[in-house]
Design a protein around this motif. Structure first.
Motif, PDB file in Angstrom:
ATOM      1  N   CYS A  78      72.955  -1.674 -45.545  1.00 37.12           N
ATOM      2  CA  CYS A  78      73.126  -2.045 -46.955  1.00 37.12           C
ATOM      3  C   CYS A  78      72.480  -1.048 -47.914  1.00 37.12           C
ATOM      4  N   CYS A 131      65.716  -6.198 -42.185  1.00 36.38           N
ATOM      5  CA  CYS A 131      66.022  -5.789 -43.558  1.00 36.38           C
ATOM      6  C   CYS A 131      65.960  -6.988 -44.503  1.00 36.38           C
ATOM      7  N   CYS A 148      67.715   0.826 -45.113  1.00 40.90           N
ATOM      8  CA  CYS A 148      68.648   0.121 -44.235  1.00 40.90           C
ATOM      9  C   CYS A 148      69.955   0.896 -44.120  1.00 40.90           C
ATOM     10  N   CYS A 164      71.721  -9.364 -46.067  1.00 39.76           N
ATOM     11  CA  CYS A 164      71.778  -8.375 -44.988  1.00 39.76           C
ATOM     12  C   CYS A 164      71.060  -8.890 -43.745  1.00 39.76           C
TER      13      CYS A 164
HETATM   14 ZN   LIG Z   1      70.082  -4.087 -45.038  1.00 47.08          ZN
END
Ligand SMILES: [Zn+2]
Length: 142
Positions: free
Chosen positions: A38, A49, A35, A54
């Motif tokens: 994050c 994600c 991701c 997130c």
């Molecule tokens: Zn993420």
């Protein structure tokens, strides 16, 4: 193998989300998603994600794994999960924890089950089963 030499075991059924994984596997590259918001490393392939707090949409990029990991868990199958695996028993079903974090369902090959233990280091090996599909499997690192 069938009598005509064809591969007769179940094959992946890629979706638009997982197709990049199978395309890379065909080139003998093991990939997972990361991701860009994050930093969570993700496998299996997804479009949202799963990182804590997130849930980024469209934020997962494909990155290449070292292909190295450890045996997280495994079992030895003495009963084929499908008739086409009849000649393979006993075989090892495993969860490998990649060094980058994600865990992957796979097979451990090239080893006697009595020589395999949780925590052992493994590396990816590629099984080119058809012209369209290559399966990532793992073997113990000496
Ligand atoms: Zn993420």
């Amino acid at each position: 193998m069938t009598s005509d030499g064809g591969y007769n075991k179940p094959l992946p059924n890629p979706s638009f989300v997982s197709q990049p994984f199978w395309d890379a596997a065909k080139e003998h590259r093991l990939t997972f998603q990361r991701c860009r918001l994050c930093g969570t490393n993700v496998f299996y392939p997804r479009d949202i994600c799963p990182g804590p707090d997130c849930f980024g949409v469209g934020t997962l990029d494909w990155v290449e794994s070292s292909g190295k990991g450890t045996v997280y868990s495994f079992t030895v199958s003495y009963q084929p999960a499908h008739p086409s695996f009849r000649d393979d028993v006993p075989y090892m079903l495993a969860i490998v924890a990649l060094d980058e974090g994600p865990r992957m369902n796979t097979n451990i090959i090239n080893a006697d089950p009595k020589d395999v233990a949780i925590g052992m280091q493994v590396e990816v090996v590629w099984d080119d089963v058809t012209p369209e599909f290559t399966l990532p499997k793992f073997q113990i690192v000496d």
